[in-house]
Design a protein around this motif. Structure first.
Motif, PDB file in Angstrom:
ATOM      1  N   LEU A  88      26.995 -40.143 -43.735  1.00 19.00           N
ATOM      2  CA  LEU A  88      26.668 -38.968 -42.948  1.00 19.00           C
ATOM      3  C   LEU A  88      25.448 -38.271 -43.553  1.00 19.00           C
ATOM      4  O   LEU A  88      25.272 -38.284 -44.781  1.00 19.00           O
ATOM      5  CB  LEU A  88      27.842 -37.998 -42.913  1.00 19.00           C
ATOM      6  CG  LEU A  88      29.092 -38.476 -42.177  1.00 19.00           C
ATOM      7  CD1 LEU A  88      30.219 -37.452 -42.339  1.00 19.00           C
ATOM      8  CD2 LEU A  88      28.795 -38.719 -40.706  1.00 19.00           C
ATOM      9  N   PRO A  89      24.609 -37.673 -42.715  1.00 17.40           N
ATOM     10  CA  PRO A  89      23.469 -36.923 -43.268  1.00 17.40           C
ATOM     11  C   PRO A  89      23.922 -35.643 -43.950  1.00 17.40           C
ATOM     12  O   PRO A  89      25.094 -35.295 -43.917  1.00 17.40           O
ATOM     13  CB  PRO A  89      22.615 -36.629 -42.032  1.00 17.40           C
ATOM     14  CG  PRO A  89      23.570 -36.670 -40.892  1.00 17.40           C
ATOM     15  CD  PRO A  89      24.633 -37.670 -41.253  1.00 17.40           C
ATOM     16  N   TRP A  90      22.968 -34.969 -44.593  1.00 22.18           N
ATOM     17  CA  TRP A  90      23.154 -33.694 -45.279  1.00 22.18           C
ATOM     18  C   TRP A  90      23.987 -33.839 -46.556  1.00 22.18           C
ATOM     19  O   TRP A  90      24.716 -32.942 -46.946  1.00 22.18           O
ATOM     20  CB  TRP A  90      23.792 -32.646 -44.358  1.00 22.18           C
ATOM     21  CG  TRP A  90      23.113 -32.535 -43.042  1.00 22.18           C
ATOM     22  CD1 TRP A  90      23.578 -32.989 -41.836  1.00 22.18           C
ATOM     23  CD2 TRP A  90      21.835 -31.936 -42.766  1.00 22.18           C
ATOM     24  NE1 TRP A  90      22.667 -32.728 -40.841  1.00 22.18           N
ATOM     25  CE2 TRP A  90      21.581 -32.082 -41.370  1.00 22.18           C
ATOM     26  CE3 TRP A  90      20.869 -31.296 -43.564  1.00 22.18           C
ATOM     27  CZ2 TRP A  90      20.425 -31.611 -40.774  1.00 22.18           C
ATOM     28  CZ3 TRP A  90      19.715 -30.838 -42.962  1.00 22.18           C
ATOM     29  CH2 TRP A  90      19.499 -30.990 -41.587  1.00 22.18           C
ATOM     30  N   GLN A  91      23.818 -34.984 -47.229  1.00 26.33           N
ATOM     31  CA  GLN A  91      24.559 -35.234 -48.461  1.00 26.33           C
ATOM     32  C   GLN A  91      23.715 -36.010 -49.460  1.00 26.33           C
ATOM     33  O   GLN A  91      22.737 -36.655 -49.107  1.00 26.33           O
ATOM     34  CB  GLN A  91      25.838 -36.017 -48.163  1.00 26.33           C
ATOM     35  CG  GLN A  91      26.863 -35.283 -47.338  1.00 26.33           C
ATOM     36  CD  GLN A  91      28.148 -36.067 -47.169  1.00 26.33           C
ATOM     37  OE1 GLN A  91      28.611 -36.703 -48.118  1.00 26.33           O
ATOM     38  NE2 GLN A  91      28.711 -36.040 -45.970  1.00 26.33           N
ATOM     39  N   GLN A  92      24.169 -35.943 -50.745  1.00 21.54           N
ATOM     40  CA  GLN A  92      23.647 -36.794 -51.814  1.00 21.54           C
ATOM     41  C   GLN A  92      24.469 -38.078 -51.869  1.00 21.54           C
ATOM     42  O   GLN A  92      25.661 -38.073 -51.582  1.00 21.54           O
ATOM     43  CB  GLN A  92      23.815 -36.106 -53.169  1.00 21.54           C
ATOM     44  CG  GLN A  92      22.678 -35.281 -53.660  1.00 21.54           C
ATOM     45  CD  GLN A  92      22.887 -34.895 -55.125  1.00 21.54           C
ATOM     46  OE1 GLN A  92      23.374 -35.691 -55.930  1.00 21.54           O
ATOM     47  NE2 GLN A  92      22.516 -33.676 -55.465  1.00 21.54           N
ATOM     48  N   TYR A  93      23.809 -39.169 -52.281  1.00 28.66           N
ATOM     49  CA  TYR A  93      24.521 -40.434 -52.456  1.00 28.66           C
ATOM     50  C   TYR A  93      24.002 -41.153 -53.691  1.00 28.66           C
ATOM     51  O   TYR A  93      22.853 -40.969 -54.102  1.00 28.66           O
ATOM     52  CB  TYR A  93      24.327 -41.341 -51.229  1.00 28.66           C
ATOM     53  CG  TYR A  93      25.020 -40.827 -49.985  1.00 28.66           C
ATOM     54  CD1 TYR A  93      26.380 -41.018 -49.785  1.00 28.66           C
ATOM     55  CD2 TYR A  93      24.299 -40.139 -49.012  1.00 28.66           C
ATOM     56  CE1 TYR A  93      27.014 -40.546 -48.641  1.00 28.66           C
ATOM     57  CE2 TYR A  93      24.917 -39.662 -47.870  1.00 28.66           C
ATOM     58  CZ  TYR A  93      26.276 -39.873 -47.696  1.00 28.66           C
ATOM     59  OH  TYR A  93      26.901 -39.395 -46.560  1.00 28.66           O
ATOM     60  N   GLN A  94      24.877 -41.994 -54.250  1.00 25.52           N
ATOM     61  CA  GLN A  94      24.520 -42.837 -55.394  1.00 25.52           C
ATOM     62  C   GLN A  94      24.511 -44.293 -54.947  1.00 25.52           C
ATOM     63  O   GLN A  94      25.345 -44.714 -54.153  1.00 25.52           O
ATOM     64  CB  GLN A  94      25.558 -42.680 -56.522  1.00 25.52           C
ATOM     65  CG  GLN A  94      25.783 -41.260 -56.998  1.00 25.52           C
ATOM     66  CD  GLN A  94      24.671 -40.764 -57.889  1.00 25.52           C
ATOM     67  OE1 GLN A  94      23.999 -41.563 -58.545  1.00 25.52           O
ATOM     68  NE2 GLN A  94      24.457 -39.454 -57.927  1.00 25.52           N
ATOM     69  N   VAL A  95      23.517 -45.051 -55.447  1.00 28.92           N
ATOM     70  CA  VAL A  95      23.469 -46.479 -55.162  1.00 28.92           C
ATOM     71  C   VAL A  95      23.303 -47.241 -56.468  1.00 28.92           C
ATOM     72  O   VAL A  95      22.833 -46.691 -57.475  1.00 28.92           O
ATOM     73  CB  VAL A  95      22.311 -46.843 -54.206  1.00 28.92           C
ATOM     74  CG1 VAL A  95      22.528 -46.236 -52.835  1.00 28.92           C
ATOM     75  CG2 VAL A  95      20.962 -46.414 -54.771  1.00 28.92           C
ATOM     76  N   GLN A  96      23.671 -48.509 -56.431  1.00 25.70           N
ATOM     77  CA  GLN A  96      23.474 -49.402 -57.559  1.00 25.70           C
ATOM     78  C   GLN A  96      22.503 -50.503 -57.169  1.00 25.70           C
ATOM     79  O   GLN A  96      22.301 -50.778 -55.983  1.00 25.70           O
ATOM     80  CB  GLN A  96      24.815 -50.016 -57.998  1.00 25.70           C
ATOM     81  CG  GLN A  96      25.822 -48.990 -58.487  1.00 25.70           C
ATOM     82  CD  GLN A  96      27.143 -49.630 -58.880  1.00 25.70           C
ATOM     83  OE1 GLN A  96      27.558 -50.616 -58.288  1.00 25.70           O
ATOM     84  NE2 GLN A  96      27.811 -49.053 -59.873  1.00 25.70           N
ATOM     85  N   ALA A  97      21.905 -51.132 -58.170  1.00 28.45           N
ATOM     86  CA  ALA A  97      20.959 -52.210 -57.903  1.00 28.45           C
ATOM     87  C   ALA A  97      21.613 -53.264 -57.019  1.00 28.45           C
ATOM     88  O   ALA A  97      22.752 -53.674 -57.262  1.00 28.45           O
ATOM     89  CB  ALA A  97      20.494 -52.837 -59.216  1.00 28.45           C
ATOM     90  N   GLY A  98      20.894 -53.668 -55.977  1.00 28.99           N
ATOM     91  CA  GLY A  98      21.414 -54.660 -55.046  1.00 28.99           C
ATOM     92  C   GLY A  98      22.051 -54.085 -53.808  1.00 28.99           C
ATOM     93  O   GLY A  98      22.267 -54.805 -52.818  1.00 28.99           O
ATOM     94  N   ASP A  99      22.365 -52.781 -53.820  1.00 27.67           N
ATOM     95  CA  ASP A  99      22.945 -52.148 -52.630  1.00 27.67           C
ATOM     96  C   ASP A  99      21.923 -52.127 -51.495  1.00 27.67           C
ATOM     97  O   ASP A  99      20.716 -52.024 -51.728  1.00 27.67           O
ATOM     98  CB  ASP A  99      23.381 -50.715 -52.936  1.00 27.67           C
ATOM     99  CG  ASP A  99      24.637 -50.659 -53.794  1.00 27.67           C
ATOM    100  OD1 ASP A  99      25.272 -51.711 -53.989  1.00 27.67           O
ATOM    101  OD2 ASP A  99      24.975 -49.556 -54.266  1.00 27.67           O
ATOM    102  N   ARG A 100      22.433 -52.185 -50.266  1.00 31.79           N
ATOM    103  CA  ARG A 100      21.547 -52.130 -49.089  1.00 31.79           C
ATOM    104  C   ARG A 100      21.855 -50.906 -48.242  1.00 31.79           C
ATOM    105  O   ARG A 100      23.004 -50.662 -47.884  1.00 31.79           O
ATOM    106  CB  ARG A 100      21.680 -53.396 -48.242  1.00 31.79           C
ATOM    107  CG  ARG A 100      20.993 -54.599 -48.868  1.00 31.79           C
ATOM    108  CD  ARG A 100      20.420 -55.532 -47.837  1.00 31.79           C
ATOM    109  NE  ARG A 100      19.589 -56.549 -48.475  1.00 31.79           N
ATOM    110  CZ  ARG A 100      18.863 -57.440 -47.813  1.00 31.79           C
ATOM    111  NH1 ARG A 100      18.870 -57.433 -46.478  1.00 31.79           N
ATOM    112  NH2 ARG A 100      18.127 -58.318 -48.455  1.00 31.79           N
ATOM    113  N   LEU A 101      20.786 -50.164 -47.967  1.00 37.30           N
ATOM    114  CA  LEU A 101      20.848 -48.990 -47.108  1.00 37.30           C
ATOM    115  C   LEU A 101      20.217 -49.358 -45.774  1.00 37.30           C
ATOM    116  O   LEU A 101      19.047 -49.743 -45.727  1.00 37.30           O
ATOM    117  CB  LEU A 101      20.101 -47.823 -47.762  1.00 37.30           C
ATOM    118  CG  LEU A 101      19.942 -46.537 -46.961  1.00 37.30           C
ATOM    119  CD1 LEU A 101      21.299 -45.921 -46.633  1.00 37.30           C
ATOM    120  CD2 LEU A 101      19.083 -45.536 -47.726  1.00 37.30           C
TER     121      LEU A 101
END
Length: 306
Positions: A88-101
């Motif tokens: 959902l928009p209006w938020q922070q997110y964390q990703v790790q190497a290899g993740d796809r957005l």
């Protein structure tokens, strides 16, 4: 901390606060179409106001994380997913190497903003990274190109100073009816009382002829007593009335001068809402005085200047 562009989607542009001080040379300002969403995306990460972020129009963008990192998403709901899980928009997110957005297509609104810690690393041109493709200025390397397959988006900083959550009152609903405040000026006196009444009481439909330069609307035609004027400078939000009587609202990549009569100027924060409307959406205009505009602008700016 970086992302690699797997698919650039419809159009994704690096934008910062805009390129000020060059309109007398014919160079437009550029900058975010939706100032509100852009500012809050940077706020979520504690970035300085105006830090370079990514403006994603319509969607279809695919990014792959090359390292662990944090990002913020604001603005339209473009069906974003992280490894297949909805975001959902209006938020922070964390990703790790290899993740796809990945971004799908619009579900609510038209433009989303993706911000990184400290902003996106760019090559500035005329003091700004704002992308104006027509003028070949801005973007990652300063050449004015939209994102390309294989591009890398590098953040200015490696970490976020603090975790922040959006206040509920600041999250807009882009499906709500939009009545834009119009500040009188330019050639307003060249429109008769009858024509002014038509303009302020008739609904207008957003046409498919919309881009970062302007939004063409369709509705009750409005006629000016002047067919044309000597070309003059154009401000953000100016509403031109060409000979067919259909309003054109001028946006971030507008030309710097023009010769159509202009009935007034849309208030900047309402213009940001217009930038999230899609073809077929209905909008209206209302009178707004300068005092109201200044008050709303002051209250808005206080959120980011303190």
């Amino acid at each position: 901390m970086s992302f690699k562009v797997i698919d650039p989607g419809m159009i994704a542009l690096v934008q910062d606060g805009g390129r000020a001080g060059y309109q007398h040379l014919g160079v437009t300002t550029g900058g975010p179409m939706d100032e509100h969403a852009f500012d809050w995306a940077n706020w979520l990460l504690g970035n300085p106001r105006g830090s370079a972020a990514l403006e994603i129009t319509y969607g279809m963008l695919v990014l792959e994380a090359l390292s662990d990192m944090t990002f913020a998403l604001a603005g339209a709901d473009l069906g974003a997913t992280l490894n297949g899980k909805p975001l959902l928009p209006w938020q922070q997110y964390q990703v790790q190497a290899g993740d796809r957005l990945k971004f799908g297509t619009p579900e609510n609104g038209l433009r989303a903003y993706l911000a990184f810690p400290g902003g996106i690393q760019t090559v500035a041109r005329l003091g700004s990274a704002a992308t104006v493709t027509r003028e070949k200025l801005g973007g990652l390397d300063g050449s004015g190109k939209p994102l390309q397959r294989g591009d890398r988006l590098l953040s200015m900083e490696s970490a976020v100073a603090e975790q922040r959550a959006m206040p509920d009152w600041a999250i807009p609903d882009y499906s709500e009816p939009l009545k834009m405040g119009l500040i009188l000026g330019y050639q307003y006196e060249c429109f008769s009382i009858t024509q002014r009444m038509k303009f302020f009481t008739a609904p207008y439909t957003v046409t498919s002829n919309i881009d970062r330069m302007g939004y063409r609307l369709q509705g009750e035609p409005v006629a000016s007593e002047q067919n044309g004027i000597i070309s003059e400078g154009i401000a953000l939000g100016a509403v031109q009335i060409p000979q067919d009587g259909q309003p054109i609202v001028l946006m971030r990549d507008r030309q710097t001068i023009g010769g159509y009569p202009k009935i007034g100027c849309v208030f900047s924060l309402d213009l940001a809402k217009l930038a999230q409307r899609k073809p077929g959406d209905i909008v209206e205009f209302r009178l707004m005085d300068v005092a109201e505009a200044e008050n709303r602008r002051m209250l808005y700016d206080r959120q980011f200047n303190h």
